[in-house]
Design an enzyme around this catalytic site. Structure first.
Site, PDB file in Angstrom:
ATOM      1  N   PRO A   1       0.844  -1.166  -0.008  1.00 49.75           N
ATOM      2  CA  PRO A   1       0.077  -0.090   0.000  1.00 49.75           C
ATOM      3  C   PRO A   1       0.812   1.028  -0.045  1.00 49.75           C
ATOM      4  O   PRO A   1       0.230   2.498  -0.185  1.00 49.75           O
ATOM      5  CB  PRO A   1      -0.865  -0.031   1.404  1.00 49.75           C
ATOM      6  CG  PRO A   1      -0.398  -1.307   1.897  1.00 49.75           C
ATOM      7  CD  PRO A   1       0.733  -2.161   1.000  1.00 49.75           C
TER       8      PRO A   1
ATOM      9  N   GLU B   1       2.535  -7.295   8.379  1.00 48.00           N
ATOM     10  CA  GLU B   1       2.220  -5.778   8.584  1.00 48.00           C
ATOM     11  C   GLU B   1       3.470  -5.217   7.708  1.00 48.00           C
ATOM     12  O   GLU B   1       3.696  -3.931   7.609  1.00 48.00           O
ATOM     13  CB  GLU B   1       2.835  -5.303  10.111  1.00 48.00           C
ATOM     14  CG  GLU B   1       1.505  -5.447  10.946  1.00 48.00           C
ATOM     15  CD  GLU B   1       1.061  -6.656  10.986  1.00 48.00           C
ATOM     16  OE1 GLU B   1       1.623  -7.750  11.266  1.00 48.00           O
ATOM     17  OE2 GLU B   1      -0.224  -6.790  10.876  1.00 48.00           O
TER      18      GLU B   1
ATOM     19  N   ARG C   1      -3.245  -8.258 -20.681  1.00 47.86           N
ATOM     20  CA  ARG C   1      -4.181  -7.984 -21.776  1.00 47.86           C
ATOM     21  C   ARG C   1      -3.468  -6.943 -22.742  1.00 47.86           C
ATOM     22  O   ARG C   1      -4.146  -6.683 -23.756  1.00 47.86           O
ATOM     23  CB  ARG C   1      -5.555  -7.657 -21.360  1.00 47.86           C
ATOM     24  CG  ARG C   1      -5.414  -6.380 -20.676  1.00 47.86           C
ATOM     25  CD  ARG C   1      -6.655  -6.096 -19.849  1.00 47.86           C
ATOM     26  NE  ARG C   1      -7.676  -5.888 -20.801  1.00 47.86           N
ATOM     27  CZ  ARG C   1      -8.037  -4.587 -21.392  1.00 47.86           C
ATOM     28  NH1 ARG C   1      -6.910  -3.699 -21.405  1.00 47.86           N
ATOM     29  NH2 ARG C   1      -9.029  -4.269 -22.382  1.00 47.86           N
TER      30      ARG C   1
ATOM     31  N   ASP D   1      -9.746   0.917 -25.214  1.00 45.71           N
ATOM     32  CA  ASP D   1     -10.227   0.855 -23.770  1.00 45.71           C
ATOM     33  C   ASP D   1     -10.429   2.159 -23.325  1.00 45.71           C
ATOM     34  O   ASP D   1      -9.862   3.178 -23.620  1.00 45.71           O
ATOM     35  CB  ASP D   1      -9.130   0.152 -23.059  1.00 45.71           C
ATOM     36  CG  ASP D   1      -9.035  -1.358 -23.223  1.00 45.71           C
ATOM     37  OD1 ASP D   1      -9.785  -1.788 -24.049  1.00 45.71           O
ATOM     38  OD2 ASP D   1      -8.002  -1.606 -22.891  1.00 45.71           O
TER      39      ASP D   1
HETATM   40 CL1  6GU Z   1      -0.266  -3.874  -3.130  1.00 46.56          CL
HETATM   41  N1  6GU Z   1      -1.024  -4.438  -0.798  1.00 46.56           N
HETATM   42  C1  6GU Z   1      -1.906  -4.498   0.245  1.00 46.56           C
HETATM   43  N2  6GU Z   1      -1.370  -5.129   1.382  1.00 46.56           N
HETATM   44  N3  6GU Z   1      -2.989  -3.640   0.300  1.00 46.56           N
HETATM   45  C2  6GU Z   1      -3.322  -2.822  -0.684  1.00 46.56           C
HETATM   46  C3  6GU Z   1      -2.260  -2.855  -1.869  1.00 46.56           C
HETATM   47  C4  6GU Z   1      -1.197  -3.858  -1.945  1.00 46.56           C
HETATM   48  N4  6GU Z   1      -2.757  -1.967  -2.738  1.00 46.56           N
HETATM   49  C5  6GU Z   1      -3.798  -1.543  -2.059  1.00 46.56           C
HETATM   50  N5  6GU Z   1      -3.883  -2.067  -0.883  1.00 46.56           N
END
Ligand code: 6GU
Length: 248
Positions: free
Chosen positions: A88, A115, A153, A168
């Site tokens: 994230p 974590e 794709r 697209d």
């Molecule tokens: Cl790549 N990993 C995690 N754990 N949560 C996420 C993510 C990735 N992308 C958005 N939320």
């Protein structure tokens, strides 16, 4: 293209990778998807992949050893292979990022869990970090599937010729126009006449305008960078006089 995926949960990928377009892309040898269980790169008898964080606090951290050994074994002597950590904290995944990744003959994806991963994994082997959006998943596996699907794709030959990826939504910088198929009327709802008349120039114009209308209503932010003709700019100005975008 070859994509190697390092994960603690290789079985999660079985369904998505063995159906539909990803399945066919592999059968046609346009795409090779290889799953690697990080646990196979542990050295202790319990096959440990995570440990408690130095400095205390909750949760577990993925140890550097198994991950770095796995990347090095899978990468081999080749240079310039992107090693992408799904986290994230990464840069946001967009169609543009998918197009960029699709230019590489190989990718290595690392699915983070728990974590997080020991910072030394970033310092030694990771070359890029990607997030699929501003929400938290339980791990990088689902994000890796999203990246594989969006990149696969774009590989020439993966989609049928009539389904070229350039048309697209997002690739054109607009959302897609409304689609219809038979029957011409369903529960009193008619298919727009222009689509039934076979005037292809008129159909193209209608589709462009409906794509602009839909983008104005739902994603006006995309219109800042969309490529529009003068005529289409006029149409957009008219739309903007009539109604404001839907706001959430
Ligand atoms: Cl790549 N990993 C995690 N754990 N949560 C996420 C993510 C990735 N992308 C958005 N939320």
């Amino acid at each position: 293209m070859q994509i190697d995926i390092l994960t603690l949960f290789p079985a999660m990928f079985e369904g998505p990778f063995s159906e539909s377009i990803l399945k066919r892309a592999q059968e046609k040898q346009l795409l090779s998807l290889r799953l690697h269980d990080i646990r196979n790169y542990t050295t202790d008898k319990h096959r440990t992949v995570d440990d408690t964080p130095y400095g205390g606090g909750g949760g577990m951290v993925m140890m550097p050893g198994p991950l770095i050994e796995a990347v090095e074994a899978v990468r081999g002597p080749e240079r310039g292979v992107p090693v992408i950590l799904l986290t994230p904290q990464g840069r946001i995944f967009t169609q543009r990022v998918a197009q960029e990744l699709a230019q590489h003959p190989r990718l290595i994806l690392i699915c983070g869990r728990y974590e997080g991963v020991d910072e030394r994994v970033r310092q030694t082997v990771v070359t890029d970090e990607i997030s699929i959006g501003d929400y938290v998943l339980t791990g990088g596996e689902l994000a890796a599937m999203v990246v594989v699907d969006a990149v696969a794709r774009l590989i020439p030959g993966v989609l049928g010729a009539r389904w070229a990826a350039e048309e697209d939504s997002h690739a054109m910088g607009l959302l897609e126009y409304p689609h219809y198929t038979r029957p011409p009327e369903y529960r009193g709802l008619a298919v727009p006449d222009v689509l039934l008349r076979g005037d292809h120039a008129a159909i193209e114009r209608w589709r462009r305008r409906e794509a602009i209308r839909r983008t104005w209503q739902r994603r006006p932010d995309l219109l800042l960078t969309a490529q529009l003709s003068d005529d289409e700019r006029w149409f957009l100005a008219e739309l903007a006089e009539q109604d404001a975008p839907m706001l959430v």
